[in-house]
Design a protein around this motif. Structure first.
Motif, PDB file in Angstrom:
ATOM      1  N   VAL A  23     -54.575  42.274 139.681  1.00 32.91           N
ATOM      2  CA  VAL A  23     -55.925  42.765 138.916  1.00 32.91           C
ATOM      3  C   VAL A  23     -56.977  42.158 139.468  1.00 32.91           C
ATOM      4  O   VAL A  23     -58.069  42.485 138.827  1.00 32.91           O
ATOM      5  CB  VAL A  23     -55.743  42.865 137.384  1.00 32.91           C
ATOM      6  CG1 VAL A  23     -54.583  43.707 136.968  1.00 32.91           C
ATOM      7  CG2 VAL A  23     -55.603  41.248 137.019  1.00 32.91           C
ATOM      8  N   SER A  24     -57.096  41.503 140.696  1.00 32.55           N
ATOM      9  CA  SER A  24     -58.048  40.862 141.361  1.00 32.55           C
ATOM     10  C   SER A  24     -57.919  41.356 142.694  1.00 32.55           C
ATOM     11  O   SER A  24     -56.717  41.199 143.283  1.00 32.55           O
ATOM     12  CB  SER A  24     -58.374  39.435 141.213  1.00 32.55           C
ATOM     13  OG  SER A  24     -59.103  38.829 142.193  1.00 32.55           O
ATOM     14  N   GLU A  59     -58.292  39.209 145.117  1.00 30.62           N
ATOM     15  CA  GLU A  59     -57.464  38.288 145.792  1.00 30.62           C
ATOM     16  C   GLU A  59     -56.039  38.502 145.516  1.00 30.62           C
ATOM     17  O   GLU A  59     -55.288  37.573 146.322  1.00 30.62           O
ATOM     18  CB  GLU A  59     -58.055  36.942 145.181  1.00 30.62           C
ATOM     19  CG  GLU A  59     -57.707  36.630 143.532  1.00 30.62           C
ATOM     20  CD  GLU A  59     -58.256  35.440 143.156  1.00 30.62           C
ATOM     21  OE1 GLU A  59     -59.064  34.895 143.764  1.00 30.62           O
ATOM     22  OE2 GLU A  59     -57.858  35.057 141.833  1.00 30.62           O
ATOM     23  N   GLY A 106     -52.489  27.386 135.110  1.00 33.46           N
ATOM     24  CA  GLY A 106     -53.661  28.397 135.019  1.00 33.46           C
ATOM     25  C   GLY A 106     -53.438  29.468 135.916  1.00 33.46           C
ATOM     26  O   GLY A 106     -53.432  30.768 135.545  1.00 33.46           O
ATOM     27  N   GLN A 119     -52.464  33.312 135.125  1.00 31.89           N
ATOM     28  CA  GLN A 119     -53.058  34.474 135.917  1.00 31.89           C
ATOM     29  C   GLN A 119     -52.251  35.636 136.328  1.00 31.89           C
ATOM     30  O   GLN A 119     -52.215  36.767 136.352  1.00 31.89           O
ATOM     31  CB  GLN A 119     -54.012  33.932 136.857  1.00 31.89           C
ATOM     32  CG  GLN A 119     -54.771  34.866 137.514  1.00 31.89           C
ATOM     33  CD  GLN A 119     -55.689  34.208 138.588  1.00 31.89           C
ATOM     34  OE1 GLN A 119     -55.776  33.163 138.681  1.00 31.89           O
ATOM     35  NE2 GLN A 119     -55.995  35.124 139.613  1.00 31.89           N
TER      36      GLN A 119
END
Lengths: 203, 470
Positions: free
Chosen positions: B294-295, B297, B316, B320
């Protein structure tokens, strides 16, 4: 604009990375005029389910954080679209500062233009702050002059562009500042038209 | 004694600095200001102050974000959408701003129309209230997206306060393989440095693989600079740039053009120019890329597998990945080529120019799409050219819809949305949650790769599909 010097307020952790401006204010709301409060649309699809009911797992929906004026998030907060409405939504909700390891450049610039402080902290410090808030720390105090954040026993420095810092501290409006350079702008435009005649659109 | 070596960006910055304050804030002159339906916030600010537009002659309006892609001859049925287009028309007319409106034959997406009309030129400072304004840097312009308050400031003063971003160079040397294009290069860069990797930087793209790109390819590359966090990205002007601009409607004419071209070619970075940061990629190693998360990247070569949060470097990052996979409906370790799609979209300021349409058509010719989808050309002129080349017939015969030009399904605010839970192979720029509509699942890729997904019904490597035609 109101000067921003100190802020002592409730802080809400949102332990997610890449909270882009589409998450802060979904595109279907960007046609809303400024005269209408943007607060109900803030984080709309993270905050509410498809039926419009508050999602229990979203931090801002928890009673202890509902009145927060500070948000602490993971990296790349405010990436994406240049929509200033994302900042309107935060500001209208009552948020005055966002703390994250990195913030979208356009978002941060829009934030400053609306008196909202974009504060950058090291990734480890953001994690420390998120953990402290999730374990009961509530109030966070921010000193923009000293560039420090204090939450219980945790004290940390934050980064902000010096130009933005001055602008927030003084509550400056760019337009007032620009008005004082009217003569310089006119001179520049005249000389530039001679130096770069091709820069004007050929009609 | 020679002067200190300067980069392309240094030269652009210096040429536009009106006043520099001691703290580094600099007042910059703006050469071109593009406005669109979203600019209403800024006009409302002007009205509140009773202020006017300083340089209407340098301001151009374009209807793109809310325009319908079908049924253009009838009034827009949704009242709130119609109001957005009408507001732009009224604000432009009231301030003497030239408008490329809904019925104008030159209408299209602002970042396609600007270059196409020769409004975008090397050496210019260009702003627009849209983050993908970085696109125009392809010409060696300093172009960046701004917020509504900044739009209002530019309308009123034709200037903007900025602090100088740090210089960064991304070099892509070598030659890319057939089937690998600018989109694959850009997504590979973002995957490498992260969606915030270039924040605070002005990016210059250089190297043989960049020089080899057409203007269309360079526009795609610079367009995606913002997805790496950079407000602007740029390529030094060269013969490709000059050739593209010759004869464009708003470009200089005759001798003026030759003088301009000489100035433009001198903008390239000096050999000894220094950069705050350098990133290097080998073009030969770049494969067709798709996004899985959803990015932007979250991008991988098509022969890869969906990442496993268990193998993430930190909690983290694991969180994600888990969050992205839950939204996207994917499992760790799944082959990317096993991911079935529900529809396809070809369009947006990233990939809707003639070369993009040709690349998709080359794959679709003589084949049938297994899923529905549509093609929205970047401008009404691109649409006409594609029709002259017979590309519209190829898309239609493959089963795709051929529609009018606008931002369309990239941002979905004109009503073109992906239904909730559906998966779309898309040539757009953002796979953010809900970007193409609430609950929509977006996979970003090149036009050729979208065509491959259309004919196979799943994410697919385009290379075998073009190989058989060689």
């Amino acid at each position: 604009m109101e000067p921003f010097r100190h802020l002592a307020a409730l802080a809400c952790p949102i332990a997610r990375a890449n909270i882009d401006t589409d998450q802060i204010l979904p595109a279907r709301f960007i046609r809303t005029p400024r005269s209408q409060s943007h607060a109900p649309m803030l984080f709309h699809d993270m905050r509410f389910d498809a039926d419009g009911k508050p999602r229990r797992d979203f931090p801002l929906n928890r009673p202890q954080w509902a009145e927060a004026q500070i948000i602490v998030a993971r990296r790349n907060f405010g990436a994406g679209s240049s929509r200033e409405s994302a900042v309107y939504a935060l500001a209208d909700y009552g948020i005055r500062c966002v703390i994250a390891p990195s913030l979208g450049d356009i978002f941060a610039s829009n934030a400053v233009n609306n008196g909202l402080l974009p504060a950058r902290v090291a990734e480890a410090k953001a994690e420390e702050l998120i953990a402290a808030l999730e374990h009961g720390a509530a109030e966070v105090s921010i000193d923009l002059e000293a560039q420090t954040i204090r939450a219980g026993n945790h004290v940390m420095a934050f980064a902000i562009d010096p130009v933005w810092r001055m602008k927030l501290l003084n509550g400056w409006d760019d337009l007032d500042l620009t008005a004082s350079f009217r003569a310089e702008i006119d001179t520049f435009a005249k000389r530039d038209a001679e130096r770069r005649p091709w820069a004007a659109p050929a009609r | 004694m020679g002067e200190a070596p300067r980069s392309l960006f240094d030269k652009l910055w210096d040429a536009h600095a009106v006043v520099a304050r001691e703290d580094g804030a600099t007042l910059l002159w703006v050469d071109r200001h593009f406005i669109h339906e979203g600019s209403f916030h800024a006009f409302d600010q002007l009205k509140k102050k009773g202020a006017g537009v300083a340089r209407a002659d340098l301001t151009f309006g374009i209807a793109d974000h809310y325009v319908p892609t079908r049924g253009r001859s009838a009034p827009i049925p949704d009242e709130s959408i119609r109001h957005m287009v009408d507001q732009l028309t009224e604000n432009s007319a009231a301030n003497g701003i030239e408008l490329f409106g809904l019925q104008d034959p030159r209408q299209g997406i602002v970042h396609v129309v600007g270059p196409e009309q020769g409004l975008t030129l090397p050496g210019l400072l260009i702003v627009c209230g849209d983050s993908h304004t970085s696109t125009h840097g392809a010409f060696g312009a300093y172009a960046f997206g701004i917020g509504a308050s900044e739009v209002a400031h530019v309308l009123m003063t034709q200037t903007l306060w900025q602090k100088k971003p740090k210089p960064m160079r991304v070099k892509v040397e070598g030659r890319t393989a057939p089937g690998v294009g600018a989109k694959d290069i850009a997504l590979s860069i973002i995957a490498r440095i992260g969606a915030d990797g270039a924040q605070g930087h002005a990016v210059e793209y250089a190297g043989a693989a960049v020089r080899a790109l057409s203007m269309e390819g360079r526009l795609t590359l610079c367009n995606l600079s913002i997805e790496a966090g950079a407000r602007c990205g740029m390529v030094a002007p060269d013969e490709t740039t000059v050739t593209y601009l010759r004869g464009r409607p708003f470009a200089p004419k005759g001798e003026d053009f030759e003088r301009a071209a000489a100035d433009w070619l001198s903008l390239a970075s000096d050999a000894e120019a220094e950069f705050d940061r350098e990133v290097a990629l080998d073009g030969a190693e770049i494969a067709p890329v798709v996004t899985w998360g959803v990015s932007p990247e979250d991008a991988l070569p098509i022969d890869g597998v969906v990442p496993d949060p268990e193998h993430a470097p930190d909690p983290g990052k694991a969180a994600q990945i888990r969050d992205a996979l839950a939204y996207m409906g994917l499992r760790p370790g799944q082959l990317l080529t096993e991911v079935r799609v529900d529809r396809v979209f070809i369009g947006s300021c990233t990939n809707s120019r003639i070369e993009d349409l040709r690349a998709a058509a080359a794959v679709l010719a003589g084949r049938t799409a297994r899923v529905p989808g549509f093609v929205s050309p970047g401008s009404s002129l691109v649409k006409r050219q594609a029709e002259e080349e017979g590309l519209d017939r190829i898309f239609r015969e493959a089963g795709l819809e051929w529609v009018e030009s606008g931002c369309s399904m990239c941002v979905g605010i004109n009503g073109d949305v992906v239904p909730p839970g559906e998966r779309c192979a898309s040539t757009t720029n953002r796979n953010f949650k809900g970007r193409q509509g609430p609950g929509a699942r977006t996979h970003l890729m090149s036009p050729a790769m979208v065509a491959a997904a259309a004919v196979t019904g799943h994410l697919a490597d385009v290379r075998p599909l073009i190989g058989t035609r060689a």
